[in-house]
Structure formats: C-alpha cells, structure tokens
Write an enzyme that holds these catalytic residues in place. Structure first.
Site, PDB file in Angstrom:
ATOM      1  N   ASP A 238      -0.679   4.262   0.788  1.00  0.00           N
ATOM      2  CA  ASP A 238      -1.269   5.065   1.743  1.00  0.00           C
ATOM      3  C   ASP A 238      -0.651   5.102   2.737  1.00  0.00           C
ATOM      4  OD1 ASP A 238      -2.511   2.547   1.896  1.00  0.00           O
ATOM      5  OD2 ASP A 238      -3.971   3.611   3.147  1.00  0.00           O
TER       6      ASP A 238
ATOM      7  N   GLU B 227      -5.304   0.875   2.964  1.00  0.00           N
ATOM      8  CA  GLU B 227      -4.868  -0.058   3.767  1.00  0.00           C
ATOM      9  C   GLU B 227      -4.960   0.405   5.198  1.00  0.00           C
ATOM     10  OE1 GLU B 227      -2.813  -3.075   6.363  1.00  0.00           O
ATOM     11  OE2 GLU B 227      -2.159  -0.812   6.058  1.00  0.00           O
ATOM     12  N   GLU B 228      -4.495   1.592   5.209  1.00  0.00           N
ATOM     13  CA  GLU B 228      -4.377   2.211   6.837  1.00  0.00           C
ATOM     14  C   GLU B 228      -5.686   2.631   7.406  1.00  0.00           C
ATOM     15  OE1 GLU B 228      -1.843   1.705   8.301  1.00  0.00           O
ATOM     16  OE2 GLU B 228      -0.084   2.013   7.350  1.00  0.00           O
TER      17      GLU B 228
ATOM     18  N   HIS C  15       0.899  -1.123   0.041  1.00  0.00           N
ATOM     19  CA  HIS C  15       0.033   0.084  -0.025  1.00  0.00           C
ATOM     20  C   HIS C  15       0.867   1.324  -0.051  1.00  0.00           C
ATOM     21  CE1 HIS C  15       0.741   1.061   4.314  1.00  0.00           C
ATOM     22  NE2 HIS C  15       0.648  -0.288   4.456  1.00  0.00           N
TER      23      HIS C  15
ATOM     24  N   ASP D 147       6.463   1.833   6.628  1.00  0.00           N
ATOM     25  CA  ASP D 147       5.410   1.281   6.546  1.00  0.00           C
ATOM     26  C   ASP D 147       4.671   2.068   5.333  1.00  0.00           C
ATOM     27  OD1 ASP D 147       2.831  -0.087   6.710  1.00  0.00           O
ATOM     28  OD2 ASP D 147       2.295   0.786   8.547  1.00  0.00           O
TER      29      ASP D 147
ATOM     30  N   GLU E 175       4.774  -5.490   4.017  1.00  0.00           N
ATOM     31  CA  GLU E 175       4.623  -4.971   5.374  1.00  0.00           C
ATOM     32  C   GLU E 175       5.945  -5.083   6.209  1.00  0.00           C
ATOM     33  OE1 GLU E 175       2.349  -3.176   6.775  1.00  0.00           O
ATOM     34  OE2 GLU E 175       0.696  -3.627   5.268  1.00  0.00           O
TER      35      GLU E 175
ATOM     36  N   HIS F 219       4.406   4.299  12.156  1.00  0.00           N
ATOM     37  CA  HIS F 219       3.258   5.106  12.734  1.00  0.00           C
ATOM     38  C   HIS F 219       3.884   6.024  13.651  1.00  0.00           C
ATOM     39  CE1 HIS F 219      -0.417   2.321  11.241  1.00  0.00           C
ATOM     40  NE2 HIS F 219       0.681   2.253  10.391  1.00  0.00           N
TER      41      HIS F 219
HETATM   42 ZN   LIG Z   1       1.243  -1.196   6.345  1.00  0.00          ZN
END
Ligand SMILES: [Zn+2]
Length: 385
Positions: A74, A141-142, A72, A105, A170, A358
């Site tokens: 995003d 995805e997030e 992903h 990520d 991931e 994150h």
């Molecule tokens: Zn991820």
C-alpha cells in the site's frame, strides 16, 4: 523475467494501491512468486470500524531457518496529481530514475527482494540450499495498521509458521544506498493533559479558578528531560503539539484548558512506566492545587531494538561487499511494522534511500534497484551459507 527488479518495480508502481485498496499489487506479486516456486496465501483481514485489507504470505521450503522478508504494497495518496512531473502511477523512467508513488516506499524494496530470491532459487535448482525463504506482505502499513502485519503474524503463528530472522524492506538509507540499517525504532505515545478550574468574569479572578495557570505549571514540569539516551538511542522527547482553550470571549476565564503532546521514547521506558513517570511529575507540580487528568490515546507503537550481533553483522558485511559502505545502525525516524515483527524474531530494516518517500515525484535511481537486489542476494547467500 522474475529476476528483473526494475520490471517488477514498474509493474507494482502502476497499481493504484492507496490504502486500503489492493490495486492489483498483491495479485501481481502472487503471480511472480508462484512462478519463482513459492507457495502463496492471500487473506483478507477485517475489523469493525476499519476497511478490510488484503495481505499475502509466501514461502518456499519447509525447514528452518526461515528467513522472512516483510513489506507493504500500500502507498500514501499522491495528493494533487497535477503537481507531479511524472504521473504518480505512470511508472516512468526518466534520467535514470523510476518515478511513481511507492517507488521508494516500498514497492521498489519488495521488487528487489523478489528478484534476489528468484535469482538465488534459480541458481540452486529452484529451491533454497537449506531452510526457507518467506515473504510477509501487507496492504495496511500506511494507514491505521490494524488489518495488516499484526494479524498476518498471528495468522502465520496459528498455522505453525515460525520465523528466524526478518528483513523489513522500508527505505532505511538516508543519503546513499548502504549508509544505514535501522536496528530499532523509538516508541510513540500520544496524550492530552486536561486541567479543570472554575469559569468566571475576568474582572473578578478571585471568584474563578483559571485552569490556564495550572496548565502552564504542569507543562513546564512535564517538559523536563526524560533520560540521557541509551546505547542505541537518542534521549526520549516529549513535545507539546497543541494548547487548547477554545475561548472566543475576552472577558471570560475559561473552565477548562487542554494540551496535547506526543512522546518519542527509547528503550529506557515502557508505555506503562512512562505514563507513571509523567503522572508522578504532574502530581508533584500540581501540589494539590491544580485539578488535572491525563487522557492517553491507545498506542500500538512500542519501542524496539535489535542488538548488534551475528544477524546485523551478516547484513552489514553483505552491504559493505556490494556497496563499499559500512552501514550505520540507526534507531531514528518514525515507527514501522518492525514494532510488531520484533515479537516473533529479530528484525532489521534495510531498503532504498528514503529522501523522496511520501513526496511529489517520489523516485529512485534505477541503479539503486540493481544494487539493492545485489545486497539482498548477498544476504540470502550468506544466510543459508
Ligand atoms: Zn513504508
């Protein structure tokens, strides 16, 4: 240029692709993939009540086996940008690290796979030795993950695309690149337990029926162990996250009490079986005296596991050859899009080291980008023999 993972990662990190924004990330990838020889499709999926999301599918080759890389572009929001020492979309390199939201990520992982595939293709006259290489890249995805991988897989199936094995990029590693492959994820289910009683004056409890007493009884019963774990999973766990009565008054017995909980469950259970198990436990504990109901939230996070076999062996061997580490097959952590891909082909997750994902000043060692590219390159080489 297309085979330089650091350059690709830096371009991707510069894109402000906070879900649901595409932010230029897929457009950039499209260009790189076309240059490497891929046929690229872009599609937007939408559904009432959710933001439309852009997605990408790319493939080179028409034959089987089709090795697919999923990921992903995003990212989660940066939060307070002033708290970052290196701006979240600045893509700065400092002290041997690439900083920015998504560096780990998982724009970094995507960059490594694209570079590895481009290098492999260049070394083989511009196409795979046999079979096909594909990429499934979503921008959803997030967040709610409704207009992303689920629909992308359906779209691909309707076109007659089939996948033989999938690597999801991931950040799977815990401390060091090469320490962990994720070969499964626990399922996740949310529910609310609602106990109803009869409101009344606290000085006259005989005229009321306090639902808090019943709620406590049921909570105790539901917290009993769910299983002892399985070959590849830790024991399932039910955790209460909130107990709510919302009573502002000191002399009032409330009429209703609620408790919210989340269950992370292993491959001993399906969602349906788990709900039935908890309903049975509540029924027994209530003994006909407590009035209760469950409110289950819909969940698209079912448990999945990839059993150890030739595909995990191939990936483990490639990782060991490049990093000198023998990765552990793990099923810990939160859910990922692998829960959707597992319905189409075996999937394992291997990417960067997840420590800063994150968080403020998310970053990856530049050296890890180079190493991960070498791992993917080795996996591709081994896979197509
Ligand atoms: Zn991820």
């Amino acid at each position: 240029m297309t085979a330089d993972p650091v350059a690709i990662a830096r371009e991707l990190v510069r894109c402000r692709s906070v879900t649901p924004e595409e932010g230029g990330a897929l457009a950039y990838l499209q260009g790189v993939l076309i240059e490497a020889g891929f046929a690229v499709h872009r599609m937007t999926f939408a559904e009432p009540g959710t933001a439309p999301i852009e997605n990408l599918y790319a493939r080179i080759g028409t034959e089987k086996p089709n090795l697919v890389f999923a990921g992903h572009t995003d990212v989660v929001p940066p939060g307070d940008e002033a708290a970052w020492r290196h701006p979240p979309f600045g893509s700065e390199i400092a002290g041997g690290r690439l900083y920015g939201r998504g560096a780990v990520d998982m724009k970094g992982g995507i960059a490594c796979f694209v570079a590895a595939a481009a290098d492999y293709l260049a070394a083989n006259g511009g196409k795979p030795k046999r079979g096909s290489i594909s990429l499934l890249i979503t921008g959803d995805e997030e967040s709610v993950a409704v207009n992303g991988t689920v629909k992308l897989l359906q779209w691909a199936a309707e076109r007659g695309e089939s996948f033989d094995h999938c690597i999801l990029g991931e950040p799977s590693n815990v401390q060091t690149l090469g320490d962990t492959i994720k070969a499964g994820r626990r399922g996740s289910l949310n529910g609310t337990l609602i106990v109803t009683g009869r409101q009344g004056h606290v000085a006259y409890p005989d005229r009321a029926d306090n639902p808090i007493r019943g709620l406590v009884t049921l909570i105790a019963a539901l917290q009993a162990p769910l299983d002892d774990g399985s070959a590849q999973f830790a024991p399932s766990n039910l955790e209460f996250t909130s107990i709510d009565v919302g009573n502002p008054t000191v002399n009032l017995i409330p009429g209703e009490a609620r408790a919210r909980f989340n269950i992370r469950y292993n491959d001993h259970h399906s969602q349906t079986a788990l709900k039935m198990l908890l309903e049975r436990r509540a029924h027994a504990a209530a003994a006909g005296r407590v009035h209760y109901a469950f409110d289950w939230q819909p969940s698209n996070a079912d448990v999945f596991v990839t059993k150890p076999g030739p595909f995990t062996d191939l990936a483990s061997a490639a990782i060991a050859e490049v990093t000198g580490r023998k990765p552990k097959l793990s099923t810990t952590g939160g859910t990922s899009d692998a829960r959707f891909i597992k319905d189409y082909c075996p999937v394992l997750e291997f990417g960067l080291v997840g420590q800063t994902m994150h968080s403020v000043d998310e970053c990856t060692p530049v050296a890890d980008l180079v190493t991960l590219t070498a791992v993917y390159r080795r996996i591709i080489e081994k896979y197509f023999g």
